[in-house]
Each structure stands twice: as C-alpha cells, then as structure tokens.
Design a protein around this motif. Structure first.
Motif, PDB file in Angstrom:
ATOM      1  N   SER A  11      24.785  54.553  43.534  1.00 46.90           N
ATOM      2  CA  SER A  11      23.564  53.981  42.961  1.00 46.90           C
ATOM      3  C   SER A  11      23.639  52.454  42.981  1.00 46.90           C
ATOM      4  CB  SER A  11      23.385  54.468  41.523  1.00 46.90           C
ATOM      5  OG  SER A  11      22.327  53.787  40.887  1.00 46.90           O
ATOM      6  N   PRO A  12      22.597  51.770  43.467  1.00 45.02           N
ATOM      7  CA  PRO A  12      22.655  50.311  43.626  1.00 45.02           C
ATOM      8  C   PRO A  12      22.695  49.537  42.316  1.00 45.02           C
ATOM      9  CG  PRO A  12      20.455  51.133  44.120  1.00 45.02           C
ATOM     10  CD  PRO A  12      21.329  52.337  43.978  1.00 45.02           C
ATOM     11  N   ASP A  13      22.426  50.178  41.186  1.00 40.27           N
ATOM     12  CA  ASP A  13      22.463  49.470  39.922  1.00 40.27           C
ATOM     13  C   ASP A  13      23.704  49.829  39.094  1.00 40.27           C
ATOM     14  OD1 ASP A  13      21.788  52.061  39.317  1.00 40.27           O
ATOM     15  OD2 ASP A  13      20.154  51.555  37.938  1.00 40.27           O
ATOM     16  N   ARG A  14      24.678  50.486  39.701  1.00 41.09           N
ATOM     17  CA  ARG A  14      25.862  50.922  38.963  1.00 41.09           C
ATOM     18  C   ARG A  14      26.793  49.755  38.641  1.00 41.09           C
ATOM     19  NH1 ARG A  14      26.991  51.194  44.235  1.00 41.09           N
ATOM     20  NH2 ARG A  14      29.141  50.908  44.976  1.00 41.09           N
ATOM     21  N   ASP A  15      27.537  49.898  37.542  1.00 37.77           N
ATOM     22  CA  ASP A  15      28.658  49.010  37.280  1.00 37.77           C
ATOM     23  C   ASP A  15      29.827  49.424  38.171  1.00 37.77           C
ATOM     24  OD1 ASP A  15      27.297  47.578  35.321  1.00 37.77           O
ATOM     25  OD2 ASP A  15      28.055  48.821  33.676  1.00 37.77           O
ATOM     26  N   ILE A  16      30.760  48.503  38.355  1.00 41.61           N
ATOM     27  CA  ILE A  16      31.900  48.746  39.242  1.00 41.61           C
ATOM     28  C   ILE A  16      33.194  48.732  38.432  1.00 41.61           C
ATOM     29  CG2 ILE A  16      33.218  47.879  41.221  1.00 41.61           C
ATOM     30  CD1 ILE A  16      30.476  48.846  42.026  1.00 41.61           C
ATOM     31  N   PHE A  17      34.046  49.742  38.659  1.00 41.37           N
ATOM     32  CA  PHE A  17      35.385  49.741  38.068  1.00 41.37           C
ATOM     33  C   PHE A  17      36.413  49.644  39.183  1.00 41.37           C
ATOM     34  CE2 PHE A  17      39.315  51.987  36.972  1.00 41.37           C
ATOM     35  CZ  PHE A  17      39.737  51.184  35.914  1.00 41.37           C
ATOM     36  N   ILE A  18      37.376  48.737  38.986  1.00 41.44           N
ATOM     37  CA  ILE A  18      38.451  48.530  39.964  1.00 41.44           C
ATOM     38  C   ILE A  18      39.788  48.733  39.260  1.00 41.44           C
ATOM     39  CG2 ILE A  18      39.600  46.824  41.435  1.00 41.44           C
ATOM     40  CD1 ILE A  18      36.756  45.557  41.756  1.00 41.44           C
ATOM     41  N   LEU A  19      40.578  49.669  39.746  1.00 31.54           N
ATOM     42  CA  LEU A  19      41.911  49.905  39.200  1.00 31.54           C
ATOM     43  C   LEU A  19      42.903  49.054  39.985  1.00 31.54           C
ATOM     44  CD1 LEU A  19      43.732  51.489  37.230  1.00 31.54           C
ATOM     45  CD2 LEU A  19      44.010  53.195  39.048  1.00 31.54           C
ATOM     46  N   SER A  20      43.248  47.898  39.432  1.00 27.09           N
ATOM     47  CA  SER A  20      44.178  47.022  40.132  1.00 27.09           C
ATOM     48  C   SER A  20      45.610  47.534  40.030  1.00 27.09           C
ATOM     49  CB  SER A  20      44.088  45.600  39.556  1.00 27.09           C
ATOM     50  OG  SER A  20      44.804  44.690  40.354  1.00 27.09           O
ATOM     51  N   LYS A  21      45.975  48.113  38.872  1.00 28.28           N
ATOM     52  CA  LYS A  21      47.312  48.715  38.733  1.00 28.28           C
ATOM     53  C   LYS A  21      47.258  50.119  39.339  1.00 28.28           C
ATOM     54  CE  LYS A  21      48.348  50.219  34.607  1.00 28.28           C
ATOM     55  NZ  LYS A  21      48.919  50.210  33.247  1.00 28.28           N
ATOM     56  N   GLY A  22      47.230  50.139  40.661  1.00 27.28           N
ATOM     57  CA  GLY A  22      46.891  51.351  41.404  1.00 27.28           C
ATOM     58  C   GLY A  22      47.856  52.504  41.237  1.00 27.28           C
ATOM     59  N   HIS A  23      49.097  52.231  40.790  1.00 23.55           N
ATOM     60  CA  HIS A  23      50.066  53.312  40.622  1.00 23.55           C
ATOM     61  C   HIS A  23      49.695  54.242  39.469  1.00 23.55           C
ATOM     62  CE1 HIS A  23      51.257  49.800  38.284  1.00 23.55           C
ATOM     63  NE2 HIS A  23      51.887  50.602  37.444  1.00 23.55           N
ATOM     64  N   CYS A  24      48.714  53.852  38.660  1.00 26.68           N
ATOM     65  CA  CYS A  24      48.255  54.709  37.547  1.00 26.68           C
ATOM     66  C   CYS A  24      47.062  55.562  37.956  1.00 26.68           C
ATOM     67  CB  CYS A  24      47.888  53.850  36.347  1.00 26.68           C
ATOM     68  SG  CYS A  24      49.300  53.014  35.622  1.00 26.68           S
ATOM     69  N   VAL A  25      46.954  55.816  39.234  1.00 24.78           N
ATOM     70  CA  VAL A  25      45.747  56.423  39.784  1.00 24.78           C
ATOM     71  C   VAL A  25      45.469  57.830  39.263  1.00 24.78           C
ATOM     72  CG1 VAL A  25      46.784  57.472  41.841  1.00 24.78           C
ATOM     73  CG2 VAL A  25      44.442  56.607  41.935  1.00 24.78           C
ATOM     74  N   LEU A  26      46.493  58.576  38.902  1.00 21.61           N
ATOM     75  CA  LEU A  26      46.253  59.949  38.461  1.00 21.61           C
ATOM     76  C   LEU A  26      45.477  59.974  37.137  1.00 21.61           C
ATOM     77  CD1 LEU A  26      46.543  62.866  39.172  1.00 21.61           C
ATOM     78  CD2 LEU A  26      48.819  62.894  38.142  1.00 21.61           C
ATOM     79  N   GLY A  27      45.747  59.005  36.259  1.00 24.31           N
ATOM     80  CA  GLY A  27      44.964  58.877  35.036  1.00 24.31           C
ATOM     81  C   GLY A  27      43.517  58.537  35.333  1.00 24.31           C
ATOM     82  N   TYR A  28      43.323  57.726  36.357  1.00 23.82           N
ATOM     83  CA  TYR A  28      41.974  57.329  36.804  1.00 23.82           C
ATOM     84  C   TYR A  28      41.215  58.541  37.349  1.00 23.82           C
ATOM     85  CZ  TYR A  28      38.699  54.879  40.033  1.00 23.82           C
ATOM     86  OH  TYR A  28      37.601  54.430  40.736  1.00 23.82           O
ATOM     87  N   TYR A  29      41.858  59.297  38.253  1.00 27.16           N
ATOM     88  CA  TYR A  29      41.201  60.478  38.818  1.00 27.16           C
ATOM     89  C   TYR A  29      40.867  61.493  37.724  1.00 27.16           C
ATOM     90  CZ  TYR A  29      42.886  58.937  43.455  1.00 27.16           C
ATOM     91  OH  TYR A  29      43.148  58.242  44.593  1.00 27.16           O
ATOM     92  N   SER A  30      41.791  61.683  36.801  1.00 22.31           N
ATOM     93  CA  SER A  30      41.569  62.654  35.737  1.00 22.31           C
ATOM     94  C   SER A  30      40.386  62.266  34.858  1.00 22.31           C
ATOM     95  CB  SER A  30      42.833  62.797  34.885  1.00 22.31           C
ATOM     96  OG  SER A  30      43.926  63.243  35.661  1.00 22.31           O
ATOM     97  N   THR A  31      40.281  60.972  34.567  1.00 20.02           N
ATOM     98  CA  THR A  31      39.147  60.490  33.774  1.00 20.02           C
ATOM     99  C   THR A  31      37.841  60.719  34.518  1.00 20.02           C
ATOM    100  OG1 THR A  31      40.558  58.788  32.774  1.00 20.02           O
ATOM    101  CG2 THR A  31      38.170  58.499  32.575  1.00 20.02           C
ATOM    102  N   MET A  32      37.829  60.420  35.815  1.00 18.83           N
ATOM    103  CA  MET A  32      36.625  60.652  36.616  1.00 18.83           C
ATOM    104  C   MET A  32      36.244  62.129  36.608  1.00 18.83           C
ATOM    105  SD  MET A  32      37.498  58.163  39.840  1.00 18.83           S
ATOM    106  CE  MET A  32      35.992  58.505  40.735  1.00 18.83           C
TER     107      MET A  32
END
Length: 238
Positions: free
Chosen positions: A22-43
């Motif tokens: 969506s063109p009006d969405r906010d953007i989230f960037i996970l810079s500490k990329g090694h924590c990606v599993l927590g990110y995927y789980s939240t999504m």
C-alpha cells in the motif's frame, strides 16, 4: 524486541495486512537482522505473514533465511544483516517520502545497542539531524549485550542518551517491556516534525525464561524439544 514490535504492529504503524505494498503504509526496517525470527513471528501474529510461509523458515528454497531479505510481497521492507546499515537505508526512505509530499508516513528502524558501536550509525544520525528528518524514528534495543559479551562501550562514562542528543535527535528512554510506556513514547516521537527521534528501550535479553535472561549464550542458540518443554513448564507455573 518482541514487546517493541508488538506495540509497533499492534498500535502504532499504519499498514494493511491485505495490501503489503500500500502506497500510504509506514515502513519498518529491522537493522539488527539476526533477530529476524522474532520479526517474522510478529508479522505472523498480526496477519502479515501466513502460517504456511512462516513454516518454511530456513528450509531449502525458502524466502525466509536467518536475516531479512527484501521481499515486498511478504512485507519485508529491506535486506539486513551487516550491522549499522539499517539507519542509513531508513533515512533514504524517509527523505524519499518527504520529496513525494507523503507527510503522514513514518519510517521505523530497529537497532541494537551493540550495533551503535558501528561508525555508519553515527554518520546516518548526523545526516538525519541535518535534514531534519522528523518522519524517521529509531528504536535501540538496549540490553547491554553484544555478540562477544557485555557492551562496555555505553556502560561507563559514555552515555548512549547523551550521544544521541549530541547528534541533534529527540531522545526518550523507556522500559522496553512496558507496552504503555512504549506506546506513549511512539506518540511523542511522531509529534516531532522537525527532528528525528530515537527511543532507547531498556530490555532484558531472553526475558521471561529463567535460563535465558541476560544470558549471552542465547545470542546464538536454538531451542530443542527439551528446552521447549522447560519453557512451557515455566510459563504454566507463572
């Protein structure tokens, strides 16, 4: 960082789980990329990633590996893994939004306190303040640990809050496990239109599991059937 992401995706960010580009969405960037599993789980919990996709994690041919790889169709906004890169990427996105007159959109970048030892973080911090990037909000997961042990850089005479302030950022310190504090801090950060904001979220690594709390052995580790049973048993007793 799961508490922070829960507040971000549950209360703060503007997005549509049914339209991840969506063109009006906010953007989230996970810079500490090694924590990606927590990110995927939240999504997954908030409906941005299906169970079927999540279940492919680190399997042959999967788009989901041990660090995020940009894939807008899956809601992953950036590739990360080499620490110190997320803030500069986020700044570029935030400035692009401003050029496009998208004043309502924000960019959120999640970093670690160990990551703040990277010089590229401070180059980006200086530039963000110079450009008055008020739509850029950084979150630093301050757990006092990094890959090789305790993060002594910001435990002595060098205060992380003062460093960010010296670069011209609006700085808040909160309990990173307190959802109400986090929500209030995000509201305040979004109100600062003329300067970038950073939220220093004080956290305990592995919080909620006795043998993981503040234990850097779990920076790189995996849960076995035995340890999973121990975790469930602890939670059932609590």
């Amino acid at each position: 960082m799961v508490d922070v992401l829960t507040v971000l995706y549950g209360q703060v960010m503007n997005y549509k789980a049914s339209d991840l580009t969506s063109p009006d969405r906010d953007i989230f960037i996970l810079s500490k990329g090694h924590c990606v599993l927590g990110y995927y789980s939240t999504m997954n919990v908030f409906g941005l990633m299906t169970d079927e996709v999540l279940d492919t994690f680190q399997k042959d041919g999967s788009h989901l590996i041990a660090h995020p790889v940009k894939n807008l169709e899956l809601g992953i906004e950036s590739s990360n893994g080499s620490l110190g890169q997320g803030l500069s990427f986020g700044l570029g996105v935030a400035l692009g939004m401003r050029l496009d007159k998208q004043e309502s959109r924000s960019v959120y970048v999640m970093m670690g306190d160990g990551e703040c030892n990277e010089g590229s973080v401070w180059e980006s911090a200086a530039s963000a303040a110079e450009f008055e990037a008020g739509n850029l909000i950084a979150i630093v997961d301050v757990n006092g640990l990094r890959n090789d042990g305790e993060n002594f850089t910001y435990n002595g005479s060098v205060d992380l809050k003062s460093v960010w302030e010296s670069f011209g950022w609006h700085v808040q310190e909160v309990d990173g496990h307190d959802h109400e504090e986090l929500s209030t801090a995000f509201d305040e950060a979004k109100s600062k239109a003329d300067k970038p904001s950073v939220i220093l979220a004080r956290t305990v690594k592995g919080r909620g599991v006795s043998f993981m709390e503040h234990n850097n052995d779990w920076h790189h580790n995996r849960i076995t059937a035995k340890t999973y049973g121990q975790i469930v048993e602890e939670w059932e007793r609590s």
